[in-house]
Design a protein around this motif. Structure first.
Motif, mmCIF file in Angstrom:
data_model
loop_
_atom_site.group_PDB
_atom_site.id
_atom_site.type_symbol
_atom_site.label_atom_id
_atom_site.label_comp_id
_atom_site.label_asym_id
_atom_site.label_seq_id
_atom_site.Cartn_x
_atom_site.Cartn_y
_atom_site.Cartn_z
ATOM 1 N N LYS A 88 -99.961 -89.905 7.319
ATOM 2 C CA LYS A 88 -100.872 -89.678 8.445
ATOM 3 C C LYS A 88 -100.941 -90.923 9.337
ATOM 4 C CE LYS A 88 -105.026 -87.187 9.535
ATOM 5 N NZ LYS A 88 -106.020 -86.242 9.000
ATOM 6 N N LEU A 89 -100.922 -92.096 8.731
ATOM 7 C CA LEU A 89 -100.919 -93.330 9.498
ATOM 8 C C LEU A 89 -99.674 -93.393 10.375
ATOM 9 C CD1 LEU A 89 -101.886 -96.184 10.225
ATOM 10 C CD2 LEU A 89 -100.740 -97.011 8.156
ATOM 11 N N GLY A 90 -98.530 -93.097 9.803
ATOM 12 C CA GLY A 90 -97.284 -93.131 10.563
ATOM 13 C C GLY A 90 -97.298 -92.174 11.729
ATOM 14 N N ASP A 91 -97.845 -90.984 11.507
ATOM 15 C CA ASP A 91 -97.914 -89.986 12.574
ATOM 16 C C ASP A 91 -98.757 -90.482 13.743
ATOM 17 O OD1 ASP A 91 -96.343 -88.292 11.070
ATOM 18 O OD2 ASP A 91 -98.039 -87.098 10.308
ATOM 19 N N ILE A 92 -99.897 -91.084 13.422
ATOM 20 C CA ILE A 92 -100.786 -91.561 14.489
ATOM 21 C C ILE A 92 -100.169 -92.738 15.230
ATOM 22 C CG2 ILE A 92 -102.982 -92.750 14.890
ATOM 23 C CD1 ILE A 92 -104.254 -90.883 12.874
ATOM 24 N N LEU A 93 -99.523 -93.639 14.503
ATOM 25 C CA LEU A 93 -98.858 -94.765 15.161
ATOM 26 C C LEU A 93 -97.774 -94.269 16.111
ATOM 27 C CD1 LEU A 93 -98.526 -97.288 12.182
ATOM 28 C CD2 LEU A 93 -100.045 -97.483 14.152
ATOM 29 N N LYS A 94 -97.008 -93.280 15.678
ATOM 30 C CA LYS A 94 -95.933 -92.742 16.505
ATOM 31 C C LYS A 94 -96.489 -92.090 17.762
ATOM 32 C CE LYS A 94 -91.709 -89.966 16.138
ATOM 33 N NZ LYS A 94 -90.879 -89.135 15.231
ATOM 34 N N LYS A 95 -97.583 -91.359 17.619
ATOM 35 C CA LYS A 95 -98.200 -90.706 18.771
ATOM 36 C C LYS A 95 -98.724 -91.716 19.789
ATOM 37 C CE LYS A 95 -99.641 -86.450 16.416
ATOM 38 N NZ LYS A 95 -100.798 -85.655 15.932
ATOM 39 N N ASN A 96 -98.982 -92.934 19.323
ATOM 40 C CA ASN A 96 -99.500 -93.974 20.209
ATOM 41 C C ASN A 96 -98.426 -94.970 20.625
ATOM 42 O OD1 ASN A 96 -102.726 -93.916 20.480
ATOM 43 N ND2 ASN A 96 -102.137 -93.086 18.483
ATOM 44 N N GLY A 97 -97.166 -94.541 20.522
ATOM 45 C CA GLY A 97 -96.065 -95.348 21.032
ATOM 46 C C GLY A 97 -95.611 -96.470 20.133
ATOM 47 N N LEU A 98 -95.990 -96.436 18.856
ATOM 48 C CA LEU A 98 -95.601 -97.487 17.918
ATOM 49 C C LEU A 98 -94.661 -96.914 16.854
ATOM 50 C CD1 LEU A 98 -99.130 -99.064 17.417
ATOM 51 C CD2 LEU A 98 -97.302 -99.961 18.863
ATOM 52 N N GLU A 99 -93.962 -97.800 16.193
ATOM 53 C CA GLU A 99 -93.102 -97.364 15.092
ATOM 54 C C GLU A 99 -93.982 -96.928 13.917
ATOM 55 O OE1 GLU A 99 -89.865 -96.984 14.988
ATOM 56 O OE2 GLU A 99 -89.698 -97.599 17.096
ATOM 57 N N PRO A 100 -93.595 -95.866 13.199
ATOM 58 C CA PRO A 100 -94.399 -95.379 12.071
ATOM 59 C C PRO A 100 -94.639 -96.434 10.997
ATOM 60 C CG PRO A 100 -92.748 -93.765 12.680
ATOM 61 C CD PRO A 100 -92.427 -95.010 13.458
ATOM 62 N N ASN A 101 -93.720 -97.401 10.884
ATOM 63 C CA ASN A 101 -93.859 -98.437 9.857
ATOM 64 C C ASN A 101 -94.375 -99.764 10.423
ATOM 65 O OD1 ASN A 101 -91.651 -99.194 11.321
ATOM 66 N ND2 ASN A 101 -90.301 -99.550 9.560
ATOM 67 N N ALA A 102 -94.984 -99.712 11.612
ATOM 68 C CA ALA A 102 -95.402 -100.939 12.301
ATOM 69 C C ALA A 102 -96.391 -101.774 11.497
ATOM 70 C CB ALA A 102 -95.997 -100.589 13.661
ATOM 71 N N LEU A 103 -97.178 -101.119 10.629
ATOM 72 C CA LEU A 103 -98.211 -101.850 9.875
ATOM 73 C C LEU A 103 -97.872 -101.982 8.392
ATOM 74 C CD1 LEU A 103 -101.412 -100.301 11.528
ATOM 75 C CD2 LEU A 103 -100.350 -102.517 12.014
ATOM 76 N N ASP A 104 -96.621 -101.789 8.049
ATOM 77 C CA ASP A 104 -96.227 -101.818 6.634
ATOM 78 C C ASP A 104 -96.552 -103.134 5.953
ATOM 79 O OD1 ASP A 104 -95.354 -99.255 6.722
ATOM 80 O OD2 ASP A 104 -93.310 -99.667 6.017
ATOM 81 N N ALA A 105 -96.483 -104.218 6.678
ATOM 82 C CA ALA A 105 -96.683 -105.529 6.053
ATOM 83 C C ALA A 105 -98.141 -105.816 5.740
ATOM 84 C CB ALA A 105 -96.129 -106.622 6.963
ATOM 85 N N PHE A 106 -99.059 -104.981 6.283
ATOM 86 C CA PHE A 106 -100.475 -105.315 6.208
ATOM 87 C C PHE A 106 -101.245 -104.465 5.208
ATOM 88 C CE2 PHE A 106 -99.026 -106.549 10.433
ATOM 89 C CZ PHE A 106 -99.405 -107.888 10.438
ATOM 90 N N LYS A 107 -102.354 -105.010 4.764
ATOM 91 C CA LYS A 107 -103.224 -104.324 3.815
ATOM 92 C C LYS A 107 -104.043 -103.257 4.550
ATOM 93 C CE LYS A 107 -103.487 -108.457 0.880
ATOM 94 N NZ LYS A 107 -104.336 -109.514 0.305
ATOM 95 N N PRO A 108 -104.621 -102.311 3.799
ATOM 96 C CA PRO A 108 -105.358 -101.218 4.443
ATOM 97 C C PRO A 108 -106.458 -101.673 5.386
ATOM 98 C CG PRO A 108 -104.946 -100.698 2.143
ATOM 99 C CD PRO A 108 -104.507 -102.123 2.340
ATOM 100 N N TRP A 109 -107.186 -102.750 5.037
ATOM 101 C CA TRP A 109 -108.285 -103.166 5.899
ATOM 102 C C TRP A 109 -107.785 -103.669 7.254
ATOM 103 C CZ3 TRP A 109 -108.849 -108.270 7.549
ATOM 104 C CH2 TRP A 109 -108.177 -109.263 6.812
ATOM 105 N N VAL A 110 -106.601 -104.253 7.309
ATOM 106 C CA VAL A 110 -106.025 -104.675 8.585
ATOM 107 C C VAL A 110 -105.551 -103.460 9.375
ATOM 108 C CG1 VAL A 110 -104.220 -106.026 9.712
ATOM 109 C CG2 VAL A 110 -105.325 -106.904 7.646
ATOM 110 N N ALA A 111 -104.919 -102.521 8.688
ATOM 111 C CA ALA A 111 -104.458 -101.299 9.354
ATOM 112 C C ALA A 111 -105.628 -100.522 9.946
ATOM 113 C CB ALA A 111 -103.685 -100.433 8.358
#
Length: 405
Positions: free
Chosen positions: A223-246
């Protein structure tokens, strides 16, 4: 579930003289305009004039524009009805071509309007109390505490805001103007410092070779990936970060699309004013303590909060709008209701409010006990003030009288 509102709350409220002496009759181009709540008054009989530095206006038409009833005139006395009450005014009335003129300031003041002169447009501006409040961004939240010759003003901030919050009402500006110190949770003007950015990366990203995908459910990650993609970002843009940062990144993204940004936040507004005025800025907390708090949330709580943000992503901007209106109306009842949304999770409530409120109240207690006899202007998230564990109650428990302003 109230946790998505709880998350939003933590994001939003936690992270002129009349200079001309020339009569307008002698110089038609100099005739002033009169605006009531930004609407130009149209005069069919007579026009406003400036006579020896005083702006005179046709009385009857002006009173109609102010929604004030004329009861009668006699010599220099004017009787009008304002909000059902008869008021007698003393003003130098003048008859010009059969039209009764009166000083605009006398009439405007009596009707409860703020009267000012705009030299640029050569207009007399009359602003009603309702319009002035709306133009001033709203009531907001402020309390006053006095002890031992010291004064502490407690201001509830929205950490994200927009231009509609400004200008703030005069009481805020007047209290700040007398302040010896500005107190804030953290000095967010330093957020772009290299040290702060490194701290966020060190705490908020994985250092063990794992990624976000390894720490949340497949459903949440997808679901995170889908929302990032809809907002012009790569689905894995936040992979490096913990949930609280995402979660914080998503909430900031959504609030920005609604026009609310930290750059317009109430605390940053006063920090910038303090820097310009060379007023010392003191921090009640630190970047380390705030980031450490989020980082110390349990794995379960971090995913719960992220999932709530994802599930309610499409309505987050509406909710921020509602909280902005709550701040502008200065409703204690609505603020308390929102603050109570923290209590549905014991871990979150203890970390975000209870423990931090105790620490901030203890520091404020120290300011009030000082022998320096100084004024402190304290700006922290509005959610910290009310409720059983709020700063107001904690200070009252220490014996102080806290007055709402």
């Amino acid at each position: 579930m109230k946790n998505w509102k709880r998350m939003l709350l933590s994001l939003a409220i936690s992270v002129g003289l009349l200079s001309s002496a020339v009569p307008a009759m002698a110089a038609p181009q100099q005739q002033p305009a009169v605006k009531v709540d930004n609407q130009v008054v149209q005069y069919s009989l007579g026009t406003p004039i400036i006579d020896k530095g005083t702006t005179l206006v046709p009385l009857r038409t002006t009173l109609q524009a102010l929604d004030v009833k004329l009861k009668g005139t006699a010599d220099d006395t004017i009787h009008v009805v304002v909000d059902g009450k008869t008021i007698t005014l003393k003003g130098k009335l003048k008859q010009i071509n059969g039209v009764t003129y009166a000083p605009i300031r006398v009439v405007g003041d009596a009707a409860g309007y703020k009267v000012s002169w705009d030299a640029k447009t050569r207009a007399v501006l009359l602003v009603s109390k309702e319009t002035e409040t709306a133009q001033a961004g709203g009531r907001g939240f402020m309390w006053e505490v006095e002890s031992n010759g010291n004064t502490v003003y407690l201001v509830g901030s929205m950490h994200i805001a927009d231009d509609s919050f400004y200008p703030l009402r005069e009481e805020f500006e007047e209290a700040f103007a007398e302040a010896d110190y500005l107190g804030v949770e953290i000095d967010i003007s330093k957020a772009a410092d290299e040290a702060q950015q490194k701290l966020i990366l060190d705490l908020g990203s994985y250092q063990d070779g794992t990624t976000l995908k390894d720490h949340v459910s497949s459903e949440t990650y997808t679901k995170l990936g889908d929302i990032l993609k809809k907002n012009g970002l790569e689905p894995n843009a936040l992979d490096a970060f913990k949930p609280w940062v995402a979660e914080s990144t998503l909430a900031s993204l959504k609030s920005a699309t609604a026009g609310y940004e930290a750059s317009a936040g109430v605390d940053l507004y006063f920090i910038q004013k303090a820097i310009e005025s060379k007023i010392p800025v003191i921090e009640l907390e630190s970047y380390e303590s705030q980031l450490g708090m989020f980082n110390d949330f349990s794995k379960e709580l971090q995913e719960e909060t992220l999932k709530a943000t994802l599930d309610n992503f499409d309505v987050l901007d509406d909710s921020v709008n509602q909280m902005a209106e709550m701040w502008k109306t200065g409703s204690d009842e609505q603020l308390l209701e929102l603050t109570n949304n923290f209590s549905d999770n014991e871990e979150y409530n203890k970390a975000m409010l209870i423990d931090r409120n105790i620490g901030m109240a203890d520091k404020i207690d120290g300011y009030l006990k000082s022998d320096e006899k100084e004024e402190y202007f304290i700006v922290v998230g509005a959610a910290h003030y009310l409720g059983e564990h709020g700063i107001v109650k904690l200070l009252e428990d220490k014996g102080y009288t806290v007055e709402r302003k």
